[in-house]
Write a protein that holds these residues in place. Structure first.
Motif: not given
Length: 186
Positions: A160-170, A172-179
């Motif tokens: 979950e921490d890894r996912l959170r870091r990927r989300f935070d690095r995105a 564009e809003p579309a990229e955050k939505l995709r993740r």
């Protein structure tokens, strides 16, 4: 030098017994000790379908390996690995990683080993069940893609921490939505 050499030989003799695993870098595969002759100190080692003997003068060529040495288990105790793969896929992959000098395992190598142990259908079933467990283990790193590379992490890193870091690095809003949607799909 003679005392150190004697101590090194004694150390090898103390670690090997029939059934123990050893490595000799002149052989491609690990070996299993078959016998030790107490009269002359000769150790007989089987390497798949061949045998080699090591006496006091050649003992330095072999290095004892632990009872759970993955490459040796594949050859000499596959039932133990089958049981481990079925009961604990994460421990199975970690054991394979610990045997690798770089602590890395490619998907194709994992697939080849599991297929050797469980067959092609067994691999498909195993991978389907194991993939999520492997992805979520905090001490296992798993690259993205359909054929990931696995590695042992030095410290725990929760999924979950890894996912959170990927989300935070995105950015564009579309990229955050995709993740977010990818995570919900899991």
């Amino acid at each position: 030098a003679d005392l150190k050499e004697a101590a090194d030989k004694l150390d090898v003799y103390l670690q090997v017994r029939p059934g123990a695993y050893v490595l000799d870098y002149n052989w491609v595969v690990p070996g299993v000790v078959e016998a030790i002759n107490p009269a002359n100190g000769v150790i007989t080692v089987r390497y798949e379908d061949r045998r080699n003997e090591y006496g006091p003068s050649t003992l330095g060529k072999i290095g004892p390996r632990p009872a759970d040495f993955f490459p040796a288990l594949v050859l000499y105790d596959p039932d133990r690995l089958r049981d481990l793969a079925a009961s604990d896929p994460v421990a199975f992959v970690k054991l394979a990683l610990e045997a690798d000098l770089e602590n890395r395992l490619a998907y194709k190598d994992l697939k080849a080993t599991v297929t050797r142990l469980l067959g092609e259908k067994g691999w498909a079933r195993w991978w389907k069940d194991a993939r999520e467990q492997l992805k979520r283990d905090p001490l296992l790193g798993m690259s993205a893609g359909s054929q990931p590379t696995f590695r042992l992490l030095r410290q725990a890193d929760r999924y979950e921490d890894r996912l959170r870091r990927r989300f935070d690095r995105a950015e564009e809003p579309a990229e955050k939505l995709r993740r977010t949607l990818d995570y919900l799909d899991e």
